[in-house]
Design an enzyme around this catalytic site. Structure first.
Site, PDB file in Angstrom:
ATOM      1  N   TYR A 132       0.827  -1.211   0.000  1.00 38.57           N
ATOM      2  CA  TYR A 132       0.000   0.000   0.000  1.00 38.57           C
ATOM      3  C   TYR A 132       0.859   1.258   0.000  1.00 38.57           C
ATOM      4  O   TYR A 132       0.358   2.363   0.128  1.00 38.57           O
ATOM      5  CB  TYR A 132      -0.929   0.008   1.225  1.00 38.57           C
ATOM      6  CG  TYR A 132      -2.043  -1.003   1.144  1.00 38.57           C
ATOM      7  CD1 TYR A 132      -1.855  -2.215   0.496  1.00 38.57           C
ATOM      8  CD2 TYR A 132      -3.279  -0.760   1.717  1.00 38.57           C
ATOM      9  CE1 TYR A 132      -2.862  -3.157   0.424  1.00 38.57           C
ATOM     10  CE2 TYR A 132      -4.291  -1.696   1.647  1.00 38.57           C
ATOM     11  CZ  TYR A 132      -4.073  -2.888   1.003  1.00 38.57           C
ATOM     12  OH  TYR A 132      -5.075  -3.829   0.933  1.00 38.57           O
ATOM     13  N   LYS A 178       4.718 -14.229   5.841  1.00 35.63           N
ATOM     14  CA  LYS A 178       4.922 -15.270   4.824  1.00 35.63           C
ATOM     15  C   LYS A 178       6.419 -15.307   4.512  1.00 35.63           C
ATOM     16  O   LYS A 178       6.854 -15.166   3.361  1.00 35.63           O
ATOM     17  CB  LYS A 178       4.062 -14.904   3.584  1.00 35.63           C
ATOM     18  CG  LYS A 178       3.991 -15.961   2.509  1.00 35.63           C
ATOM     19  CD  LYS A 178       3.132 -17.160   2.870  1.00 35.63           C
ATOM     20  CE  LYS A 178       3.156 -18.171   1.731  1.00 35.63           C
ATOM     21  NZ  LYS A 178       2.705 -19.504   2.167  1.00 35.63           N
ATOM     22  N   ASP A 211      -1.431 -17.723   4.905  1.00 33.42           N
ATOM     23  CA  ASP A 211      -2.420 -18.647   4.325  1.00 33.42           C
ATOM     24  C   ASP A 211      -2.980 -19.593   5.385  1.00 33.42           C
ATOM     25  O   ASP A 211      -4.186 -19.841   5.452  1.00 33.42           O
ATOM     26  CB  ASP A 211      -1.828 -19.418   3.131  1.00 33.42           C
ATOM     27  CG  ASP A 211      -0.391 -19.881   3.351  1.00 33.42           C
ATOM     28  OD1 ASP A 211       0.204 -19.497   4.377  1.00 33.42           O
ATOM     29  OD2 ASP A 211       0.140 -20.621   2.510  1.00 33.42           O
ATOM     30  N   ASP A 235      -5.373  -6.293   5.966  1.00 34.02           N
ATOM     31  CA  ASP A 235      -6.593  -5.814   5.309  1.00 34.02           C
ATOM     32  C   ASP A 235      -7.495  -6.998   4.982  1.00 34.02           C
ATOM     33  O   ASP A 235      -8.697  -7.009   5.260  1.00 34.02           O
ATOM     34  CB  ASP A 235      -6.190  -5.067   4.025  1.00 34.02           C
ATOM     35  CG  ASP A 235      -7.313  -4.194   3.503  1.00 34.02           C
ATOM     36  OD1 ASP A 235      -8.355  -4.096   4.182  1.00 34.02           O
ATOM     37  OD2 ASP A 235      -7.157  -3.615   2.410  1.00 34.02           O
ATOM     38  N   ASP A 239     -11.186  -8.390   7.081  1.00 35.17           N
ATOM     39  CA  ASP A 239     -12.509  -8.565   6.455  1.00 35.17           C
ATOM     40  C   ASP A 239     -13.021  -9.978   6.724  1.00 35.17           C
ATOM     41  O   ASP A 239     -14.200 -10.182   7.002  1.00 35.17           O
ATOM     42  CB  ASP A 239     -12.434  -8.335   4.935  1.00 35.17           C
ATOM     43  CG  ASP A 239     -12.691  -6.878   4.561  1.00 35.17           C
ATOM     44  OD1 ASP A 239     -12.372  -6.008   5.407  1.00 35.17           O
ATOM     45  OD2 ASP A 239     -13.208  -6.607   3.466  1.00 35.17           O
TER      46      ASP A 239
END
Ligand code: NAD
Length: 343
Positions: A132, A178, A211, A235, A239
């Protein structure tokens, strides 16, 4: 003694003015019952609706308002998608005021469907870097690259926010990354979190790949307490976490830095519901509750939270997303009535 706070209010686009309008009325009710709390609301224009008039979605006058206030209550805003258009207002404000930590709590609420009955976790997301960062290039036709910037400094700062939060909760922190694939960038983030962990010996820390974390949020969300991660992972995971505890209409978010805080619902401007008085205002009301907490007004924050829980438990005033047919206003009025009754 009166305590006065200047609050910037940015109603935003789409359903923004409706949900922010209700949240401000809830805050006014809180002011009435508290007696010694004085909130001055200073309205500013921002969002897609400003672009034609000002050529930007964050006019200078609004930036001045933000600079002169203690905190900001921000409605959702439509992000322009045309190439060369101004970036998202939320991203601009986060960068401008160095609001480096994004805090998104997720909790099973009374009377609301939840994947498990006892979910109570908080996602703390780094808010200024990662993909971002906003540096994307088309280096050749059909070939694009985006920069993923991760620094130890920003990672350590957000880690401290997460550990402080964990200290006040169940003292369990999960670092999500990750590193097995993104060895340098996620390596810096992961190592920063574990370095900072030494300052907080009472907090148990472990780690998870993003993941696997997405899977565990479905399988065993009740096990997690505070999750700290980078911008993009946070982000997406937040959600997902919102959805397992009743949906995005209930999910608040706080963007905090050393000197300023911006509080907003996690959801967007939902243009198809705009002007219909049907959006759920609770995410924005809970964002204003987080603002009161950040200002140190814990009693006022508790009053808001209890009123929301009572109204959800009662189940009479529910918007469409929770299976009811109450309007945005109905839900706001039920919450306000509850607050005034307690006062
Ligand atoms: P969205 O969150 O606006 O809406 C997705 C769907 O979620 C809606 O169609 C609606 O069904 C539901 N929903 C959202 N808020 C709700 C509420 N309060 N009550 C009931 N249902 C609700 O996501 P989107 O459609 O992807 O984005 C619309 C615009 O908002 C885009 O321009 C996007 O960039 C922007 N956006 C802004 C912010 C922000 O200002 N911080 C955040 C996310 C998206």
């Amino acid at each position: 003694m009166q305590r006065t706070y200047r609050i910037a209010v940015l109603p935003g686009d789409g359903i923004g003015p409706e949900v922010v309008g209700v949240a401000v009325d809830v805050l006014r009710a809180i002011q009435r019952v508290m007696g010694d709390l004085n909130l001055e609301f200073i309205y500013g224009e921002a969002g897609y609706n400003c672009i034609e008039k000002y050529g930007t979605n964050l006019p200078q006058n609004t930036i001045e308002i933000l600079k002169e206030t203690h905190a900001c209550l921000k409605g959702p805003m439509t992000t322009p998608e045309e190439p060369g258009a101004p970036p998202s207002v939320a991203v601009t404000i986060r960068k401008m005021f160095n609001l480096y930590a994004n805090i998104r709590p997720c909790r099973s609420l009374p009377g609301v469907w939840s994947l498990k009955p006892n979910i109570d976790l908080v996602i703390v997301r780094e808010n200024t870097e990662c993909l971002y960062f906003g540096k994307e290039y088309e280096v050749a036709p059909g070939k694009g690259i985006a920069l993923r910037v991760i620094t130890r400094e920003a990672s350590e700062k957000v880690a401290r926010v997460a550990f402080r939060l964990a200290e006040r909760r169940r003292r369990y922190l999960t670092c999500v990354h990750k590193k097995n694939i993104l060895r340098i960038t996620d390596g810096i983030f992961r190592d920063a979190v574990f370095t900072v962990s030494k300052e907080f010996p009472s907090v148990y820390v472990d780690e998870e790949h993003v993941d696997a974390m997405a899977m565990r949020l479905i399988k065993e969300p009740e096990r997690f307490d505070v999750i700290v991660t980078t911008n993009l992972y946070g982000d997406i995971l937040s959600d997902e976490a919102a959805q397992i505890t009743g949906g995005i209409g209930l999910a608040p978010g706080a963007n905090i830095g050393d000197n300023y805080g911006m509080f907003e619902p996690v959801h967007g401007s939902a243009p198809k519901h705009a002007g219909k008085n049907k959006a759920n205002p609770i995410a924005t009301i809970l964002a204003s509750k987080m603002m009161l907490e950040w200002l140190g007004e814990y009693e006022a924050a508790r009053l808001v939270e209890r009123a929301v829980e009572d109204v959800l438990r009662e189940g009479k005033a529910r918007t469409y997303d929770l299976g009811g047919n109450a309007t945005t206003r109905d839900v706001g009025n039920a919450i306000i009535e509850n607050i005034l009754k307690r006062g």
